[in-house]
Design an enzyme around this catalytic site. Structure first.
Site, PDB file in Angstrom:
ATOM      1  N   GLU A   4     109.667  19.468  97.889  1.00  0.00           N
ATOM      2  CA  GLU A   4     108.613  19.267  96.322  1.00  0.00           C
ATOM      3  C   GLU A   4     109.556  17.777  96.052  1.00  0.00           C
ATOM      4  OE1 GLU A   4     106.891  22.057  93.975  1.00  0.00           O
ATOM      5  OE2 GLU A   4     109.223  23.126  93.861  1.00  0.00           O
ATOM      6  N   HIS A  25     111.966  26.510  87.840  1.00  0.00           N
ATOM      7  CA  HIS A  25     111.077  27.127  87.816  1.00  0.00           C
ATOM      8  C   HIS A  25     111.067  28.204  87.111  1.00  0.00           C
ATOM      9  CE1 HIS A  25     110.287  27.144  92.254  1.00  0.00           C
ATOM     10  NE2 HIS A  25     109.148  25.433  91.651  1.00  0.00           N
TER      11      HIS A  25
HETATM   12 ZN   LIG Z   1     108.841  23.829  92.468  1.00  0.00          ZN
END
Ligand SMILES: [Zn+2]
Length: 169
Positions: A4, A25
């Site tokens: 990412e 997250h």
């Molecule tokens: Zn992520």
């Protein structure tokens, strides 16, 4: 390499003022990314997250994906949603926090999660009083003071079992 990394690349590319980016997250934050209930600061230490947090939905422009931000097109799209703000939520995934220093983005990340948890609790009790725009501005200025950031950084570094060093690094 982290898959990412375009999250970071897209934001650094579009924001000359940004020197640190956090992506996480946080489970307390995710509910606000998938419902109509906005995540706004209602706790004084969360002023730093800003008055309004946009929610970026990868499906808007990229159809069905793994939800991971793996291309620069996706990273740029997320950066556009973030705009000049400090925080954006990411639908069904997490959030991104951008700022001028690691201390600033860590502080905003911690209190984003704390505020989300407190807000979830408060919503069960009734109508919530959020911070006013002026309260957000005044408290943010206080939190951005080097002494405020030093104190918080030292506490978190100690909790993590890490020495803060001569300059608190
Ligand atoms: Zn992520």
């Amino acid at each position: 390499m982290y898959s990412e990394r375009p999250i970071h690349g897209g934001i650094y590319e579009s924001r000359g003022d940004v020197l640190a980016v956090v992506h996480n997250h946080s489970p307390s934050v995710v509910p606000f990314s998938v419902t109509d209930t906005p995540l706004r600061p209602m706790f004084h230490l969360a002023a730093l997250i800003g008055p309004e947090l946009p929610v970026w939905d990868i499906r808007d422009n990229f159809q069905d994906t793994s939800l991971l931000v793996t291309t620069m097109e996706q990273g740029r799209d997320l950066a556009r949603c973030l705009g000049d703000r400090r925080v954006s939520l990411m639908r069904g995934h997490g959030c991104v926090i951008a700022g001028k220093s690691i201390r600033e983005v860590v502080m905003a990340s911690v209190y984003l999660q704390v505020n989300a948890g407190l807000l979830l609790e408060s919503l069960r009790l009734g109508e919530v009083k959020y911070l006013s725009p002026s309260e957000i501005e005044l408290m943010s200025a206080s939190q951005m003071r080097p002494t405020s950031q030093e104190r918080a950084w030292e506490y978190w570094a100690n909790r993590a079992g890490r020495p803060t060093g001569e300059n608190g690094r």
